[in-house]
Scaffold this motif. Structure first.
Motif, mmCIF file in Angstrom:
data_model
loop_
_atom_site.group_PDB
_atom_site.id
_atom_site.type_symbol
_atom_site.label_atom_id
_atom_site.label_comp_id
_atom_site.label_asym_id
_atom_site.label_seq_id
_atom_site.Cartn_x
_atom_site.Cartn_y
_atom_site.Cartn_z
ATOM 1 N N SER A 16 0.580 -1.436 -0.422
ATOM 2 C CA SER A 16 0.200 -0.131 0.281
ATOM 3 C C SER A 16 0.818 1.354 -0.304
ATOM 4 N N GLN A 17 2.431 1.449 -0.098
ATOM 5 C CA GLN A 17 3.006 1.757 -0.186
ATOM 6 C C GLN A 17 3.231 2.794 -1.595
ATOM 7 N N LEU A 18 3.324 1.840 -1.978
ATOM 8 C CA LEU A 18 3.978 1.873 -3.314
ATOM 9 C C LEU A 18 2.883 3.064 -4.212
ATOM 10 N N ASP A 19 3.674 3.185 -4.689
ATOM 11 C CA ASP A 19 2.685 4.827 -5.350
ATOM 12 C C ASP A 19 1.389 4.549 -6.217
ATOM 13 N N ASN A 20 1.565 3.298 -7.075
ATOM 14 C CA ASN A 20 0.254 3.403 -8.180
ATOM 15 C C ASN A 20 -0.463 2.224 -6.928
ATOM 16 N N LYS B 248 -1.466 3.252 -3.792
ATOM 17 C CA LYS B 248 -2.298 4.089 -2.789
ATOM 18 C C LYS B 248 -3.535 4.302 -2.450
ATOM 19 N N ASP B 249 -3.778 3.800 -3.320
ATOM 20 C CA ASP B 249 -5.221 4.164 -2.939
ATOM 21 C C ASP B 249 -6.328 3.249 -2.211
ATOM 22 N N LYS C 23 4.738 -3.574 -8.268
ATOM 23 C CA LYS C 23 5.058 -2.485 -9.071
ATOM 24 C C LYS C 23 4.261 -1.830 -9.856
ATOM 25 N N THR D 90 -2.215 1.630 -12.741
ATOM 26 C CA THR D 90 -3.802 2.231 -11.529
ATOM 27 C C THR D 90 -3.917 3.407 -12.355
ATOM 28 N N ASN E 288 -10.747 12.140 0.954
ATOM 29 C CA ASN E 288 -9.311 11.313 1.478
ATOM 30 C C ASN E 288 -10.088 11.715 3.057
ATOM 31 N N ASP F 33 5.297 17.938 -10.050
ATOM 32 C CA ASP F 33 4.025 16.768 -9.269
ATOM 33 C C ASP F 33 2.936 18.206 -8.771
ATOM 34 N N ASN F 34 3.484 18.832 -8.056
ATOM 35 C CA ASN F 34 1.868 19.389 -7.789
ATOM 36 C C ASN F 34 1.269 20.484 -8.853
#
Lengths: 426, 426
Positions: free
Chosen positions: A349-353, A355-356, A421, A425, B56, B352-353
């Motif tokens: 869940s810490q992977l960027d793809n 995490k949601d 990885k 997503t 969120n 990124d932001n």
């Protein structure tokens, strides 16, 4: 961590399409008033993902997102003539002051009135492309197959405004390319065909379809010259056998419509007096186009063509959750495998793809691994990770199940992370 | 790259609140049928950002997102008694088969029917927290101030289901904390007060408010003991002077409501027979709560309290676009400054932001820098970057304007990138 919403869904009608049966059985939809449905959490996630893909592609061609109200005055619908043309499909109501309103099934009237209020617009500021993703209302005579034909549905509609026909055609091409991008990102085999303009009006239109025996449309396709059109366009029986363009044999398929594009010309801008000032400082009618994708319908259509009887399948990119982790049943050393599962869940869940909320831990330890694998497969996760006996060895290994390809493989932690990885997503 | 939607907005009514005037003048809303509005692209971006913040925080407390239909049968509203209680605020209609429907102003009836259809639910699967962000309909007698009081508005509503009152109170606290997080992320000075439960029913409720002279609510606040409640809760004139709890002098302020939470108890679960199976294997009524934020109203309220007469201001996190780049007017070496501006826009948009269209290039070179700075300031960008004469020096410098603090500073490229990197977006 595992969201269950009660017992299994209700019995389904035998006449329903497979996608509707699956949606009902798995509690992904719950019926409300006739032809209306609540999108339950897993389906909502798919729909939200699809919305992000669509927004992404609409923004890329210069689309500006708006929200138009669903309530509209009867007046603007009478002005366009569609108050009658739409017949009893248009839901009508009165407000507290007896003013006549309707619930918009589409927004040409609203958006053209809006652009009129800004006009005349300088040619320098065109094209303008306004789009929204929101509910549409249509009082279908026979709602059926859950979200495939219902009375309240989610739609993406874009309206384009150009200074002349040539530029409108360019916009039309851009938008059609964007539509192809969307369907390609979903890995769909789709057909683009010429279509009837119907009550929408305008000079030309194309539809996007996917093949399905439960589809309500019929397409005529010529492999030889590429001619492709919706059967509703022809009254000539001859063309159902031989291509109307090259004469070769045609192929006929049943299909579900998933998108529709229209070159509207000046039909609405004339009615609502939406003007521009040309380069030559002359007043001129704005040339319009409109472009629709039924979002909830598209998700249903995907389920229809990709699923088997019990196994719901969606394009990977819009699968609700990518990974389901299944620790062994309560018993010998199940505290250890549960802890291992939690660690894997946290790491992935810490992977960027991912995490949601892409990783779900099925911690219903009262159920057997087999039963939970079966449920996970039916539910349409991309991967399952079983944390069973081989996880208790000195070098822990986990069984990774690829539900789509029905393959299993033992993997160590690093291999799982590497696999995870690369999951796409949105 | 600079999206203009025609001439300036229409004249505004003098009686309107400042936020409504600004929204209309800047074309951020366009009126439709009485009390309905189209959210135009800049406002849509703010609303979408606020939705992301809300989602969120709702997800963080275990909220599961759904979409319930707006159409509901009159039947469920009669069952709860609110078909009459809501009076003419409830918009009613008939479908083609003369079935009575209404447009949901809130969804307690729908969600409790839905949970009933899944019940009895095991206590193990509770709490369940279902939320949605979607349109609500209320036939206001006097719609006013654009989105502050209108007939069709965007709302986040969450419904919680617990196995007993104690756990329902815990959920209530979690949700109130989430609400505070949302308002804190917007940097709002807000007041949490006790409130009337009204037609919603239930045992207790709290509202969130921000102070504003145009607010329709009145709050009674005691600095001494912290007692704080909506004036509608008291009929006793005494309490408008002295705190009903500690007797000290109270402060009275006008305010706009931005959120509302209710402990509903079993009012709806009893009516709709939504049950659970307790740990002791007994049937019991589910204990509910509901939690609402008017999304479009909250954005308007922010504009109301943060803006000046001509300068629209929003919390930075939900400002439509963060940066506006303004190259010098057409003329001497304007081709160079335009190119420099484009380069800056491209570079900053890769951060990124800022990649999601946060950087706008105002390439209307026929307008003076001054005029475009003024427009950018009124529009509420966080920063302006003027690419003028000092950009043509050997070591190019750009004037960076902080619109909120009304400060200007010459910066080189690296300084701008560094500043831009630290802009918070969502």
């Amino acid at each position: 961590m595992f969201p269950i919403l009660g017992r299994e869904g209700p019995d389904v009608e035998k006449t329903m399409s497979n996608s509707a049966k699956l949606l009902v059985k798995l509690n992904w939809v719950k019926a409300g008033a006739t032809g209306t449905f609540t999108l339950m959490p897993p389906l909502q996630r798919s729909v939200d993902k699809l919305c992000r893909i669509i927004e992404n592609e609409m923004n890329a061609v210069g689309g500006l997102k708006v929200t138009m109200p669903s309530l509209a005055t009867a007046g603007i619908w009478k002005k366009s003539g569609r108050y009658n043309d739409m017949g009893s499909e248009l839901l009508k109501l009165k407000d507290r002051n007896e003013a006549n309103l309707c619930l918009s099934p589409t927004h040409e009237e609203t958006v053209t009135s809006l652009v009129q209020s800004l006009s005349p617009i300088s040619y320098k500021n065109l094209p303008i492309k306004l789009y929204q993703i929101g509910p549409k209302f249509r009082d279908e005579m026979r709602p059926k197959n859950a979200l495939l034909r219902c009375r309240e549905f989610l739609m993406k509609d874009l309206y384009s405004f150009d200074d002349n026909l040539e530029n409108s055609l360019k916009t039309y091409k851009d938008l059609n390319k964007a539509y192809e991008n969307i369907f390609n990102r979903l890995n769909l085999d789709f057909f683009k065909v010429q279509a009837d303009t119907g009550t929408m009006g305008g000079s030309s239109s194309h539809e996007y379809h996917i093949e399905s025996p439960i589809g309500e449309d019929t397409l005529i396709l010529c492999k030889n010259c590429g001619e492709a059109f919706n059967k509703e366009l022809t009254v000539d029986d001859e063309y159902i056998k031989n291509c109307r363009k090259c004469g070769e044999n045609v192929k006929i398929i049943k299909s579900i419509e998933i998108g529709h594009t229209f070159l509207l010309g000046t039909k609405y801008s004339e009615t609502f007096k939406a003007n521009l000032i040309t380069k030559e400082s002359k007043k001129s009618l704005i040339v319009m186009g409109c472009y629709g994708i039924g979002v909830t319908r598209l998700v249903s259509a995907c389920i229809e063509v990709l699923s088997s009887k019990n196994q719901l399948r969606l394009p990977e990119l819009i699968t609700p959750h990518q990974i389901c982790i299944i620790p062994q049943r309560e018993g010998y050393k199940s505290d250890i495998t549960l802890k291992q599962s939690e660690d894997i869940a946290i790491n992935l869940s810490q992977l960027d793809n991912l995490k949601d909320y892409e990783v779900v831990l099925d911690d219903r330890l009262s159920l057997s691994i087999g039963q939970r694998i079966k449920e996970a497969s039916n539910f349409g996760y991309t991967f399952g990770i079983v944390v069973g006996k081989s996880a208790l060895e000195e070098n822990p290994k986990y069984e990774v199940i690829d539900f789509k390809n029905n393959e299993k493989k033992l993997m160590i932690n690093e291999e799982i992370t590497n696999l995870a990885k690369h999951i796409k997503t949105v």
